[in-house]
Design a protein around this motif. Sequence first.
Motif, short mmCIF file in Angstrom:
data_model
loop_
_atom_site.label_atom_id
_atom_site.label_comp_id
_atom_site.label_asym_id
_atom_site.label_seq_id
_atom_site.Cartn_x
_atom_site.Cartn_y
_atom_site.Cartn_z
N GLU A 1 15.61 83.94 68.74
CA GLU A 1 16.19 85.26 68.51
C GLU A 1 16.16 85.63 67.03
OE1 GLU A 1 20.05 88.02 69.61
OE2 GLU A 1 20.01 85.94 70.29
N PRO B 1 10.47 88.45 77.12
CA PRO B 1 11.67 89.28 77.26
C PRO B 1 12.47 89.42 75.97
CG PRO B 1 11.49 87.73 79.09
CD PRO B 1 10.44 87.35 78.10
N ASN C 1 10.55 91.81 73.72
CA ASN C 1 10.72 93.20 74.18
C ASN C 1 12.10 93.73 73.89
OD1 ASN C 1 8.09 93.37 75.06
ND2 ASN C 1 8.56 92.72 77.15
N LYS C 2 13.12 92.87 73.97
CA LYS C 2 14.49 93.28 73.65
C LYS C 2 14.58 93.67 72.17
CE LYS C 2 19.28 91.52 73.79
NZ LYS C 2 19.61 91.29 72.36
N SER D 1 12.88 96.95 71.64
CA SER D 1 13.69 98.06 72.15
C SER D 1 14.85 98.39 71.21
CB SER D 1 14.25 97.73 73.55
OG SER D 1 15.27 96.75 73.44
N GLU D 2 15.22 97.41 70.37
CA GLU D 2 16.30 97.62 69.39
C GLU D 2 15.75 98.11 68.05
OE1 GLU D 2 18.10 93.77 69.44
OE2 GLU D 2 19.12 94.11 71.37
#
Length: 384
Positions: free
Chosen positions: A97, A119, A122-123, A126-127
Amino acid sequence: SKMMDFDINSLKTPCYVTDERLLEKNMKILRSVSEKTGCKVLLAQKAFSMYSTYPLMAKYLDGTTASGLYEAKLGYEEMPGKEVHIFSPAYRPDHFEEITQICGHIIFNSFNQWKRFRPMVNKAISEGRHIECGIRVNPEYSEIATDIYNPCAGNSRLGVRASDFEESELEGISGLHFHTMCEQNSDVLERTIPHFEEKFGKYLSKMKWVNFGGGHHITRPDYDVERLVRCIERVRDTYGVQVYLEPGEAVALNAGYLVATVLDVVHNGMDIAILDASAACHMPDVLEMPYRPHILYSGTAGEKTHTYRLAGNTCLAGDVIGDYSFDNQLQAGEKLVFCDMAISSMVKNNTFNGVPLPDIALYQNGHIDLVKRFGYADFEGRLS
């Protein structure tokens, strides 16, 4: 050597000394390649992480590349505003992360890894994070004789082979990366690229970028820069991709020294000089590679009048740097200067036997500045 225009006898040893003039000379060569071709050049920190020189290198380079979170953080913090790339044979889930927060380019060693971490990528996107992902491939071709340094040897864990490439999983992948070289000239790259193209060229036209990895000895005097330029231009123009290079050794090649002091001379069939610098602790590549570093004003065994085996001050019987000859006899207290010691030294040294870490110094503006001095706390702090 140019470095010898100051008095090394004032140095506390052992000490790594990087010469800013020689580093900048390398930087200008690397910059000329990016100016001619539009390619981007990254510092591979695994070879050279002396971050006190990052402000200088940032004037010439496009960013850094890392093998894991800690190197990525170093590049992100010490070369601010520049690109941060990362490749790891496998990512630690507890680190990933944070990697998405600091790396703009993340290269995966397998499609398993890509699918596992997609994932989280992509998170982060998206942020609002701008992240481009790549796959490291194995062209199954290299010209490296020493297997420990050969990423394309049989049963290599590095890179995806064409037979394992998952074309159906390329959505979200914008680049391909290969690294097949070690201390080599551009003729090797020229012979490698057709193997890469034959296996992966069909995917390259869908990509934004390609990374030719490291191992290009671009700043070596005999290196054929024009041939490198032609290789970059041909791939760039054929596939419409941005080309990246990530040299490690070439960045600081021949730009630094390790200064050591003779502690004693013993005799057992030959003269053996014991130094305060150690192959095992301060220049592990001498034992791993193995190789024999050059010492200023020395010759090979028997070439000059007095021959010595130079050895480190640890209990390891094999802590031997090599056999050298000198015009005069070596005395306790005498200083020796090992050449080409900026690369793969500071990044690999260790405190085996409680041997102290060398000082780190920078020659700049006509004088030596001590950048860092290590002590007992650096040994004790690694243990508990």
